[in-house]
Design a protein around this motif. Structure first.
Motif, mmCIF file in Angstrom:
data_model
loop_
_atom_site.group_PDB
_atom_site.id
_atom_site.type_symbol
_atom_site.label_atom_id
_atom_site.label_comp_id
_atom_site.label_asym_id
_atom_site.label_seq_id
_atom_site.Cartn_x
_atom_site.Cartn_y
_atom_site.Cartn_z
ATOM 1 N N LYS A 1 -7.283 4.518 -4.501
ATOM 2 C CA LYS A 1 -6.392 3.744 -5.371
ATOM 3 C C LYS A 1 -5.533 2.742 -4.592
ATOM 4 O O LYS A 1 -5.159 1.691 -5.126
ATOM 5 N N VAL A 2 -5.199 3.069 -3.340
ATOM 6 C CA VAL A 2 -4.327 2.163 -2.573
ATOM 7 C C VAL A 2 -5.091 1.378 -1.503
ATOM 8 O O VAL A 2 -4.486 0.604 -0.769
ATOM 9 N N PHE A 3 -6.408 1.593 -1.428
ATOM 10 C CA PHE A 3 -7.256 0.872 -0.466
ATOM 11 C C PHE A 3 -6.772 1.066 0.975
ATOM 12 O O PHE A 3 -6.557 0.114 1.721
ATOM 13 N N ARG B 1 0.844 -1.198 0.000
ATOM 14 C CA ARG B 1 0.000 0.000 0.000
ATOM 15 C C ARG B 1 0.880 1.250 0.000
ATOM 16 O O ARG B 1 0.605 2.220 -0.718
ATOM 17 N N LYS B 2 1.936 1.215 0.793
ATOM 18 C CA LYS B 2 2.831 2.365 0.874
ATOM 19 C C LYS B 2 3.625 2.535 -0.420
ATOM 20 O O LYS B 2 3.828 3.657 -0.897
ATOM 21 N N ARG B 3 4.058 1.425 -0.996
ATOM 22 C CA ARG B 3 4.796 1.505 -2.259
ATOM 23 C C ARG B 3 3.934 2.162 -3.335
ATOM 24 O O ARG B 3 4.369 3.083 -4.033
ATOM 25 N N LYS B 4 2.687 1.712 -3.442
ATOM 26 C CA LYS B 4 1.772 2.260 -4.436
ATOM 27 C C LYS B 4 1.453 3.722 -4.130
ATOM 28 O O LYS B 4 1.390 4.557 -5.044
ATOM 29 N N LEU B 5 1.262 4.027 -2.861
ATOM 30 C CA LEU B 5 0.953 5.393 -2.444
ATOM 31 C C LEU B 5 2.050 6.358 -2.904
ATOM 32 O O LEU B 5 1.773 7.393 -3.528
#
Length: 252
Positions: free
Chosen positions: A167-169, A144-148
């Motif tokens: 987008k990152v839920f 989630r943090k990587r995508k964020l």
């Protein structure tokens, strides 16, 4: 840039680029100090510094949300720096920087094995820093943090907290708690800093109207003044190269 000020930077490759924005050096080769004003850029800087007037030291600088007060780059001074992206705070340093917003933290003299001798060769410094940071990288990070962070940096901050959350839920409340605890700033405030930093790219080219996601010209001018202390026109003039970050963009 002022002929007495030598500036150089190197961009890292993956996987380091997920955590490091750049390596850079600044050398005041003259016998007189140079006036400078720092600008918020959304990065965390670790730098090694020495001058003819001051002893060697290693300092970690937190996020900036305001233009730094006018300062002097000492005569015959040399600075090597690593500019980090936010994921490095948790995954490289393993610590919070919430207590050093618009300020810094003096680190032990031999932090990460660095010493005054490392200021003799910038390329060797980059090699040494790269190996050290690589040794600290985790095997995996929270997806989630990587995508964020991918979204934040890809959009240069031109994205809402609501969009990021969807987008990152990850709920907006949880994201903001994470940002405030780790970095001392809300996600929205950080995105505003990134948008300002992106605007500097355009101002450096003489584009004094909003190119990023600003509602109108007045909003643009207000935001530029907030983070630089001056209007876009004055920032572009950059009298005496006092805005080092802008000078480096013009040079680039």
């Amino acid at each position: 840039m002022d002929n007495d000020l030598h500036y150089r930077f190197i961009k890292p490759e993956k996987p380091l680029s997920e955590f490091v924005d750049s390596f850079w050096c600044l050398h005041n080769q003259s016998d007189s100090g140079k006036e400078t004003i720092g600008l918020p850029d959304g990065r965390i800087d670790l730098f090694l510094f020495k001058s003819s007037e001051e002893p060697f030291r290693i300092v970690l600088i937190g996020l900036g949300t305001l233009p730094h007060e006018q300062a002097i780059i000492p005569s015959n001074s040399l600075m090597f720096s690593i500019s980090f992206k936010l994921p490095a705070v948790e995954y490289v340093f393993g610590n919070t920087i919430s207590d050093i917003i618009n300020s810094g933290r003096l680190l032990p003299e031999h932090f990460w094995g660095f010493a005054e001798d490392d200021l003799q060769d910038f390329d060797l410094f980059v090699q040494k820093a790269t190996l050290k940071i690589q040794s600290l990288l985790p095997n995996e990070i929270d997806e989630r943090k990587r995508k964020l962070f991918e979204l934040i940096y890809a959009t240069k901050g031109a994205i809402t907290v609501k969009e990021l959350s969807e987008k990152v839920f990850w709920t907006s409340r949880q994201i903001n708690r994470y940002f405030n605890q780790q970095f001392g700033i809300s996600l929205k405030a950080y995105c505003t800093v990134l948008r300002f930093r992106a605007s500097l790219e355009h101002i450096a080219q003489g584009k004094l109207f909003p190119e990023e996601n600003f509602s109108d010209q007045n909003h643009f001018i207000k935001e530029i003044k907030k983070f630089s202390g001056v209007a876009p026109k004055e920032l572009f003039k950059n009298k005496n190269d006092r805005f080092i970050l802008l000078s480096s963009l013009i040079k680039k």
